[in-house]
Design a protein around this motif. Structure first.
Motif, PDB file in Angstrom:
ATOM      1  N   MET A   1       0.826  -1.205   0.000  1.00  0.00           N
ATOM      2  CA  MET A   1       0.000   0.000   0.000  1.00  0.00           C
ATOM      3  C   MET A   1       0.863   1.259   0.000  1.00  0.00           C
ATOM      4  O   MET A   1       1.759   1.398   0.806  1.00  0.00           O
ATOM      5  CB  MET A   1      -0.858   0.044   1.278  1.00  0.00           C
ATOM      6  N   ALA A   2       0.557   2.134  -0.909  1.00  0.00           N
ATOM      7  CA  ALA A   2       1.190   3.454  -0.837  1.00  0.00           C
ATOM      8  C   ALA A   2       0.081   4.494  -0.819  1.00  0.00           C
ATOM      9  O   ALA A   2      -0.882   4.396  -1.574  1.00  0.00           O
ATOM     10  CB  ALA A   2       2.108   3.677  -2.032  1.00  0.00           C
ATOM     11  N   ILE A   3       0.229   5.432   0.066  1.00  0.00           N
ATOM     12  CA  ILE A   3      -0.852   6.386   0.297  1.00  0.00           C
ATOM     13  C   ILE A   3      -0.463   7.784  -0.167  1.00  0.00           C
ATOM     14  O   ILE A   3       0.680   8.206  -0.015  1.00  0.00           O
ATOM     15  CB  ILE A   3      -1.213   6.400   1.800  1.00  0.00           C
TER      16      ILE A   3
ATOM     17  N   HIS B   1      -1.108  11.422   0.800  1.00  0.00           N
ATOM     18  CA  HIS B   1      -1.620  12.241   1.893  1.00  0.00           C
ATOM     19  C   HIS B   1      -1.827  13.666   1.399  1.00  0.00           C
ATOM     20  O   HIS B   1      -0.924  14.239   0.789  1.00  0.00           O
ATOM     21  CB  HIS B   1      -0.613  12.271   3.055  1.00  0.00           C
TER      22      HIS B   1
ATOM     23  N   SER C   1       1.822  16.516  11.721  1.00  0.00           N
ATOM     24  CA  SER C   1       1.213  15.214  12.024  1.00  0.00           C
ATOM     25  C   SER C   1       1.363  14.260  10.852  1.00  0.00           C
ATOM     26  O   SER C   1       1.655  13.079  11.030  1.00  0.00           O
ATOM     27  CB  SER C   1      -0.272  15.379  12.332  1.00  0.00           C
TER      28      SER C   1
ATOM     29  N   GLN D   1       5.015  13.115  10.430  1.00  0.00           N
ATOM     30  CA  GLN D   1       5.400  12.171  11.478  1.00  0.00           C
ATOM     31  C   GLN D   1       4.793  10.784  11.286  1.00  0.00           C
ATOM     32  O   GLN D   1       5.301   9.798  11.800  1.00  0.00           O
ATOM     33  CB  GLN D   1       4.948  12.706  12.847  1.00  0.00           C
ATOM     34  N   ARG D   2       3.673  10.726  10.605  1.00  0.00           N
ATOM     35  CA  ARG D   2       2.961   9.450  10.562  1.00  0.00           C
ATOM     36  C   ARG D   2       2.732   8.890   9.161  1.00  0.00           C
ATOM     37  O   ARG D   2       1.937   7.981   8.974  1.00  0.00           O
ATOM     38  CB  ARG D   2       1.628   9.585  11.285  1.00  0.00           C
ATOM     39  N   SER D   3       3.432   9.444   8.167  1.00  0.00           N
ATOM     40  CA  SER D   3       3.349   8.842   6.836  1.00  0.00           C
ATOM     41  C   SER D   3       4.594   7.994   6.644  1.00  0.00           C
ATOM     42  O   SER D   3       5.664   8.320   7.142  1.00  0.00           O
ATOM     43  CB  SER D   3       3.224   9.918   5.759  1.00  0.00           C
ATOM     44  N   ASP D   4       4.432   6.904   5.935  1.00  0.00           N
ATOM     45  CA  ASP D   4       5.505   5.931   5.812  1.00  0.00           C
ATOM     46  C   ASP D   4       6.353   6.208   4.567  1.00  0.00           C
ATOM     47  O   ASP D   4       5.927   6.913   3.665  1.00  0.00           O
ATOM     48  CB  ASP D   4       4.886   4.525   5.733  1.00  0.00           C
TER      49      ASP D   4
ATOM     50  N   ALA E   1       5.294   6.856   0.647  1.00  0.00           N
ATOM     51  CA  ALA E   1       4.049   7.613   0.517  1.00  0.00           C
ATOM     52  C   ALA E   1       4.318   8.927  -0.204  1.00  0.00           C
ATOM     53  O   ALA E   1       5.474   9.289  -0.440  1.00  0.00           O
ATOM     54  CB  ALA E   1       3.466   7.887   1.903  1.00  0.00           C
TER      55      ALA E   1
ATOM     56  N   GLN F   1      -4.594   4.807  -2.093  1.00  0.00           N
ATOM     57  CA  GLN F   1      -5.690   5.564  -1.529  1.00  0.00           C
ATOM     58  C   GLN F   1      -5.231   6.921  -1.038  1.00  0.00           C
ATOM     59  O   GLN F   1      -4.038   7.195  -0.974  1.00  0.00           O
ATOM     60  CB  GLN F   1      -6.362   4.779  -0.418  1.00  0.00           C
TER      61      GLN F   1
ATOM     62  N   ASN G   1      -5.482  10.003   1.840  1.00  0.00           N
ATOM     63  CA  ASN G   1      -5.833  10.333   3.223  1.00  0.00           C
ATOM     64  C   ASN G   1      -5.677  11.834   3.422  1.00  0.00           C
ATOM     65  O   ASN G   1      -4.624  12.394   3.156  1.00  0.00           O
ATOM     66  CB  ASN G   1      -4.920   9.579   4.196  1.00  0.00           C
ATOM     67  N   ALA G   2      -6.737  12.471   3.878  1.00  0.00           N
ATOM     68  CA  ALA G   2      -6.719  13.932   4.040  1.00  0.00           C
ATOM     69  C   ALA G   2      -6.380  14.321   5.470  1.00  0.00           C
ATOM     70  O   ALA G   2      -7.017  13.852   6.407  1.00  0.00           O
ATOM     71  CB  ALA G   2      -8.081  14.499   3.658  1.00  0.00           C
ATOM     72  N   TRP G   3      -5.362  15.147   5.621  1.00  0.00           N
ATOM     73  CA  TRP G   3      -5.025  15.690   6.943  1.00  0.00           C
ATOM     74  C   TRP G   3      -5.656  17.068   7.026  1.00  0.00           C
ATOM     75  O   TRP G   3      -5.186  18.003   6.380  1.00  0.00           O
ATOM     76  CB  TRP G   3      -3.510  15.750   7.141  1.00  0.00           C
ATOM     77  N   LEU G   4      -6.720  17.156   7.789  1.00  0.00           N
ATOM     78  CA  LEU G   4      -7.517  18.381   7.790  1.00  0.00           C
ATOM     79  C   LEU G   4      -7.066  19.366   8.856  1.00  0.00           C
ATOM     80  O   LEU G   4      -6.519  18.986   9.852  1.00  0.00           O
ATOM     81  CB  LEU G   4      -8.994  18.035   8.024  1.00  0.00           C
TER      82      LEU G   4
END
Lengths: 138, 110, 102
Positions: free
Chosen positions: C1-3, C5, C19, C22-25, C28, C97, C99-102
């Motif tokens: 999986m690659a996301i 963000h 955030s 710090q939390r994306s791999d 990504a 996929q 992922n939205a960091w709002l």
């Protein structure tokens, strides 16, 4: 459901404190809908999101609904994975003892009561995010 | 919309759910049921009271699957099944019973 | 999986980008949109965040949002790639996929 469900894995990412904005309450609402539809649902609490789970919330003085008791119903909805990031908790001076004690009953283990909250590190959060099919951020 | 019971008017939403939770009395519940041609027996009240207690504790109206399971745990397997609950509340146990209990429509209920 | 963000908040006002970084791999991608584009400017006090991400992730910035903010000619942090709306759409299909960091 949970692990043996071959549906998609939904994770709700919560990073806002409750009451100041509507995000936390909206997230919980959508979690309940998804869980009622028997999806594999987990919740992640990072940043100020960890404040959503503090115990002893009392909103009588501010004229808002206290929605925190609903977290305790998540076990009934078969939502048994509430991941809380250790670093976020520590940065805010909190420990696990400051959070609600949330449990679920494991049907496959003679309905043994188990903890729903799982404390994980920031590194584990990275991996967890990558494992999901659908991420919903609030 | 509204419902009138003993000369008093209670506000409801467009589907007949009570607008203000605190307005509820057993008489209001019975009147809502009567409007649906449903006469409430002890068996109905057992479910309605269960729902009110559930709401009191968790601040949510449970989805039907959750209600069925929770009733089974508290009142026994012969009551915690869809057949029994649908016999009592043919329009959907959670949906219909929540209405008579003065609760909002369960989350996730369409 | 690659996301993929997305971040749509200024790093000077919100912690969304921090955030996310710090939390994306590794592997990504991070796409800066709306007020998130302020993070892409070279020399900004928060430039370290984007530089840290660039070590093992791609960082994109949405050009129309830069232009709208009068930043089209500003120097971007080295390694940040500009995309237009078509490029944005391409990215969403290239990654598993969003992922939205709002």
């Amino acid at each position: 459901m949970s692990e043996e469900n071959d549906g998609k894995k939904f994770m709700f990412v919560n990073r806002r404190a409750p009451y100041g904005t509507i995000y936390a309450q909206e997230s919980l609402e959508v979690v309940l809908i998804a869980a009622a539809l028997e999806q594999d649902v987990s919740l992640l609490f990072i940043d100020d999101g960890v404040f959503q789970l503090t115990k002893g919330q009392n909103t009588e003085g501010v004229g808002m609904k206290n929605f925190s008791p609903a977290y305790a119903a998540l076990g009934d909805y078969d939502v048994s994975k509430l991941y809380v990031e250790k670093e976020s908790l520590e940065e805010r001076g909190l420990t696990l003892d400051d959070l609600q004690h949330l449990t679920w009953e494991d049907e496959d283990d003679d309905w043994a009561e188990k903890d729903s909250i799982r404390l994980i590190s920031r590194d584990e959060v990275k991996k967890l995010i990558e494992e999901q099919d659908v991420l919903l951020s609030f | 919309m509204s419902i009138e019971v003993n000369g008093k008017t209670y506000e409801t939403d467009e589907e007949g759910y009570l607008a203000n939770l605190n307005d509820w009395t057993p008489e209001v519940g019975a009147a809502m049921a009567a409007a649906d041609d449903c006469e409430l027996t002890d068996a109905h009240w057992e479910v309605i009271n269960f729902l009110r207690e559930y709401y009191e504790e968790y601040q949510i109206a449970p989805a039907v699957r959750v209600l069925t399971k929770a009733i089974g745990k508290k009142l026994g397997k012969d009551k915690g099944n869809s057949k029994y609950l649908y016999q009592l509340f043919p329009y959907g146990p959670a949906k219909q019973a929540c209405k008579y209990a003065g609760l909002p429509k369960p989350t996730g209920c369409v | 999986m690659a996301i993929l963000h997305t971040v749509n908040k200024s790093p000077y006002e919100k912690t969304s980008l921090e955030s996310c970084v710090q939390r994306s791999d590794a592997g990504a991608a991070i796409l800066l949109i709306e007020d998130g584009v302020y993070a892409a400017l070279a020399g900004g006090a928060k430039a370290e965040l984007v530089k840290a991400a660039l070590a093992d992730r791609k960082v994109f910035v949405l050009e129309p949002d830069l232009k709208a903010r009068g930043l089209a000619d500003q120097a971007l942090i080295e390694g940040v790639e500009s995309v237009d709306f078509d490029g944005f759409v391409d990215l969403t299909t290239q990654y598993d996929q969003v992922n939205a960091w709002l």
